[in-house]
Write a protein that holds these residues in place. Sequence first.
Motif, short mmCIF file in Angstrom:
data_model
loop_
_atom_site.label_atom_id
_atom_site.label_comp_id
_atom_site.label_asym_id
_atom_site.label_seq_id
_atom_site.Cartn_x
_atom_site.Cartn_y
_atom_site.Cartn_z
N ARG A 160 -0.44 3.53 52.66
CA ARG A 160 -1.89 4.02 52.31
C ARG A 160 -2.77 3.53 53.57
O ARG A 160 -3.02 2.49 53.38
CB ARG A 160 -2.14 3.55 50.89
CG ARG A 160 -1.11 4.04 49.89
CD ARG A 160 -1.51 3.35 48.64
NE ARG A 160 -2.92 3.28 48.12
CZ ARG A 160 -3.12 2.85 46.99
NH1 ARG A 160 -2.55 2.79 45.93
NH2 ARG A 160 -4.66 2.95 46.61
N ALA A 170 -3.70 -11.12 50.20
CA ALA A 170 -3.96 -11.82 48.80
C ALA A 170 -2.74 -11.57 47.94
O ALA A 170 -2.47 -12.58 46.99
CB ALA A 170 -5.03 -11.14 48.25
N MET A 171 -2.17 -10.22 48.08
CA MET A 171 -0.97 -10.11 47.11
C MET A 171 0.12 -10.98 47.60
O MET A 171 0.91 -11.59 46.44
CB MET A 171 -0.59 -8.55 47.38
CG MET A 171 -1.55 -7.45 47.11
SD MET A 171 -1.77 -7.28 45.13
CE MET A 171 -1.03 -5.76 45.05
N SER A 198 3.14 0.18 45.60
CA SER A 198 1.67 0.61 45.53
C SER A 198 1.21 0.75 47.04
O SER A 198 0.06 1.34 47.13
CB SER A 198 0.81 -0.50 44.69
OG SER A 198 0.75 -1.87 45.43
N MET B 183 -9.12 -14.62 47.55
CA MET B 183 -9.05 -13.47 46.24
C MET B 183 -10.36 -13.84 46.00
O MET B 183 -10.73 -14.32 44.83
CB MET B 183 -8.17 -13.89 45.21
CG MET B 183 -7.77 -12.92 44.29
SD MET B 183 -6.82 -11.72 44.79
CE MET B 183 -5.13 -12.22 44.62
N GLN B 187 -11.97 -8.69 46.30
CA GLN B 187 -10.53 -8.66 46.71
C GLN B 187 -9.75 -8.51 45.37
O GLN B 187 -8.70 -7.96 45.27
CB GLN B 187 -10.18 -9.92 47.66
CG GLN B 187 -8.69 -9.85 48.06
CD GLN B 187 -8.51 -8.48 48.87
OE1 GLN B 187 -9.00 -8.32 49.96
NE2 GLN B 187 -7.64 -7.49 48.46
N ARG B 190 -9.67 -5.32 44.01
CA ARG B 190 -8.98 -4.46 44.79
C ARG B 190 -7.34 -4.68 44.35
O ARG B 190 -6.51 -3.58 44.22
CB ARG B 190 -8.95 -4.60 46.28
CG ARG B 190 -10.23 -3.86 46.54
CD ARG B 190 -10.45 -4.28 48.16
NE ARG B 190 -9.35 -3.60 49.05
CZ ARG B 190 -9.36 -2.28 49.47
NH1 ARG B 190 -10.42 -1.82 49.32
NH2 ARG B 190 -8.45 -1.85 50.17
N CYS B 191 -6.93 -5.88 44.13
CA CYS B 191 -5.56 -6.23 43.84
C CYS B 191 -5.21 -5.72 42.39
O CYS B 191 -4.00 -5.18 42.24
CB CYS B 191 -5.24 -7.66 43.95
SG CYS B 191 -5.39 -8.28 45.70
N LEU B 194 -4.43 -1.93 42.95
CA LEU B 194 -3.42 -1.58 43.40
C LEU B 194 -2.03 -1.97 42.31
O LEU B 194 -1.06 -1.43 42.51
CB LEU B 194 -2.94 -2.72 44.68
CG LEU B 194 -3.85 -2.41 45.96
CD1 LEU B 194 -3.94 -3.39 47.12
CD2 LEU B 194 -3.46 -0.99 46.51
N VAL B 195 -2.23 -3.12 41.78
CA VAL B 195 -1.07 -3.61 40.82
C VAL B 195 -1.11 -2.03 39.70
O VAL B 195 -0.08 -1.95 39.44
CB VAL B 195 -1.32 -4.71 40.13
CG1 VAL B 195 -0.52 -4.81 38.73
CG2 VAL B 195 -1.10 -5.79 40.81
N LEU B 207 -7.93 2.23 43.50
CA LEU B 207 -8.67 1.53 44.35
C LEU B 207 -10.16 1.68 44.52
O LEU B 207 -10.41 2.97 44.56
CB LEU B 207 -8.14 1.47 45.83
CG LEU B 207 -7.26 0.32 46.42
CD1 LEU B 207 -7.21 0.66 47.87
CD2 LEU B 207 -7.69 -0.88 46.16
#
Lengths: 226, 226
Positions: A160, A170-171, A198, B183, B187, B190-191, B194-195, B207
Amino acid sequence: MSTGITEREQGEAGSPGSDRHLRADAQRNRARILDAATTLMAVHGIDVPIDEIAQLAQVGVGTVYRNFPTKAALFKGLLMARLEPLVSAARAAADADEPGEAFVDFVRNLSDEFANFKALADAMVDSGVDLDAAKSQISGELISAVSRLLERAQECGRIRPDVTIGDVAAMMAGISHTDPILMDPSQRKRCVALVCDSLLIGARSLLPQTEILQPPAPLRTGSRSS
Amino acid sequence: MSTGITEREQGEAGSPGSDRHLRADAQRNRARILDAATTLMAVHGIDVPIDEIAQLAQVGVGTVYRNFPTKAALFKGLLMARLEPLVSAARAAADADEPGEAFVDFVRNLSDEFANFKALADAMVDSGVDLDAAKSQISGELISAVSRLLERAQECGRIRPDVTIGDVAAMMAGISHTDPILMDPSQRKRCVALVCDSLLIGARSLLPQTEILQPPAPLRTGSRSS
DNA sequence: TACTATACGGAACGATGGTTCCGTTTGTCA
DNA sequence: TGACAAACGGAACCATCGTTCCGTATAGTA
């Protein structure tokens, strides 16, 4: 919460005369210390007490400190050694024919490496041991290599375009730092798969197929007492 | 690495005669201690030293321990108070008309709450302070409520059927425990997005649009099978 | 106001962990 | 083999943090 341990020297003790003669017992002990530190850092991360390293190496704490001026100095070399192959792998992946697949493979390997050598995951975030100079170098090189890999994968249309390197970092940090009771190896692989799901565009689910049909494992809440 | 602090009593000091007369200064100090603990737990999580709580409350450490037999006992009540609304919210969400949307909303709120009250996130995993009894209850109730919410959302076809409550717990824990340098609030959002993207079936990307510098993310349809 | 149960503060204790110090041991070389 | 620099071990030191103890202060009451 940092404990305020500060790094005082970049190198190891005796680095000025780096090729100076070391007595045979000193050489042997130095190797033992490095072995012990590697073993314990893998499992316990940066929190291993120096005493435990000394005990496993069968030397006194004084001997550890004669070889390495601080705990941070001891860890730095070992962390760098672990990091280098990862940076190389990220660079190679960025040049691969299929950067999308290469990205996913790299992320999987990175997660495995963080899990197999917990101190490396610790070094990427604030961990109580101040590795400032080392940490900047360690995480900086890795981040920039992964950045390029991510960009290439995005150019190829596999990832993406709205995903940033910050998202990936971060993930990965999140997955790597979670309590192993909640995040056992199998759970970690599932989470990596979900994260990749994702990030990818139009991919099949990467969740391990073998785990899908089983009844959901009862969640363990983390009470580790009887 | 647990420090081995153990919980010795469930309740607070003096709970047997819970309505017994408290001197005015004692009542005031007790309230101050709870306020200070709440403030510091929010930012520093379960790692706040008792000394700091006492200092902020403008009392001595002895006064803290006269009100609460252990650090764990002090924290337990405050954690339970924070948890209850979350459990209620999860139960309500499970009964909502649109469990898919309710699930996403709940996950967002849960992440916000963990970020705004760090001790709650700490309590969900191994954190060095042994809250055994309290923790089991805390995490158990929340987990079972979220389990039901997840199942309902899956029955409605909005969440991937191969996702488990373990996946959700591990991802939330990961996001909640990551170094705030990596994080930060933006951020984290955003995470979470995404999750959620990885859990939902056929949703638009969640997002935050304002942060996307590139062309809008393509619609992700059900092309990824499951 | 004087008395006393209640509460207070904070020094001190014990455990943990990083680091230093110093008396003792030992590898190396002449 | 004897001498000595090099290296050793681990007790001790310092800092942190949870917890306890005890001499002092005070709110409530008569």
